[in-house]
Design an enzyme around this catalytic site. Sequence first.
Site, PDB file in Angstrom:
ATOM      1  CG  ASP A  94      -0.190   0.080   2.593  1.00  0.00           C
ATOM      2  OD1 ASP A  94       1.066   0.186   2.391  1.00  0.00           O
ATOM      3  OD2 ASP A  94      -0.994  -0.110   3.811  1.00  0.00           O
ATOM      4  CG  ASP A 268      -5.781  -5.051   2.062  1.00  0.00           C
ATOM      5  OD1 ASP A 268      -5.249  -4.949   3.248  1.00  0.00           O
ATOM      6  OD2 ASP A 268      -6.552  -4.433   1.634  1.00  0.00           O
TER       7      ASP A 268
END
Length: 379
Positions: A94, A268
Site C-alpha cells: 500500500d 486484504d
Amino acid sequence: MTAIRYEFIKTCKQTGARLGRVHTPHGSFDTPTFMPVGTLATVKTMSPEELKAMDSGIILSNTYHLWLRPGHEIVREAGGLHKFMNWDRAILTDSGGFQVFSLSDFRRIEEEGVHFRNHLNGDKLFLSPEKAMEIQNALGSDIMMAFDECPPFPATFEYMKKSVERTSRWAERCLKAHERPQDQGLFGIVQGGEFEELRRQSAKDLVSMDFPGYAVGGLSVGEPKDIMNRVLEFTTPLLPDNKPRYLMGVGSPDSLIDGAIRGIDMFDCVLPTRIARNGTCMTSEGRLVVKNAKFARDFGPLDPNCDCYTCKNYSRAYIRHLMKCDETFGIRLTSYHNLHFLLNLMEQVRQAIREDRLGDFREEFFEQYGFNKPNAKNF
C-alpha cells in the site's frame, strides 16, 4: 508490456461476479482472492512456507511501516522485499496513505503532500506522492498503490470533493514518479466516500490515466455494510473490465462474498490475524472465541469442517490452554486457521462462480454462519 495483466475467465450468470487470474512478475493468482497482510514484511507468526501451504498467491506489505523500520534503502540493499523476506510469490504494497491518516495524531495536508508525526517516536515526517513511489520502487513489490488522501467517515460533500480532486492530482504525480513500470504495476485508488457523483468523478479521472489496476478506497472505515455495498454497486461498473479491482481493508467473510458479487477481484485485511491473537476464530458454523471456559474440556477441532494444519492436529481445549497461558504457539495456531479459513472461503467462492451459483452459496453460507440472525455477531 505491463508488469500486471488481468485474465478474465468467466462471469457468474447468477450474480455477475467474475472469475479471473492476475499475472505478475512473481507468478499468477486466481481471483477473487484474499491477501494476507504482512505489515512489517511478515504475516504475524506465519512463515512463508506456511502461507504457501495454504495456497496464498499474494500477500500485502506496508510502505509506511517499512519506511520507518528497517528503512526502504536497507530493503533495496537486500535485493528487494521478496529476497528480504524469502517470499517468491506476488507482493502488493500500500502507499502509506492510510497509516498517515489513521496513526498520526498530528497531520497537515498540503498540495505537496502530508506533514505528520512518526507514531513510534513523535519525529516530524513528510510523505508525498513522489516519496511514496520512491519507497515502493525500492521495496520492489509487484503491485504498488498510488498515494491518496484517506478522508474520515463521515465527511461532507465539500470536503470530499476537494479530497477527490487532490487524490487525482496526486495519482498523476505518482505515475510520473514511478521508475519501474516494466516490473511493478501501479494501481490508482478511487475515492469519493458515499457520494456517487464524486465516485464517478474519481473513477473517470483515474481511468483516463490508464493504470494497470484500480482499487476502491475509503470503505471499511466505519460505515454500515449496506452503505459499503451500495457504493460498490455504483463504483465497480465504472472500472475497466480488463483490469483487476481491489477493495482495500475488507476481510470479514460476509463482506468478501458480497464484494465478489459486486465485481471485486482482490481483498486484504489484518482481521484474521488480529482477532486470532485474542482467541477469536472463524469457523464454518460462525464466530468462535476459543478462550471461553466452555472449551476447557472440548477435545474436538476448532472447526469440524476444516482440514487445516491446526484443525487436523490440535483441540479446542489445548488451544484454549495455550491462549490462557499467553503462549505464542496458541496465536500461531489460531492465525493459521483463520487465514486458511478465508483463503479456502475464496476458493469456494471461485468454485461457485464456475458453477454459476454464487447467490445460492451466499445464502447457504450466511445461514450456516449465522449472518442471517437478527443480532448476528460480526467481527
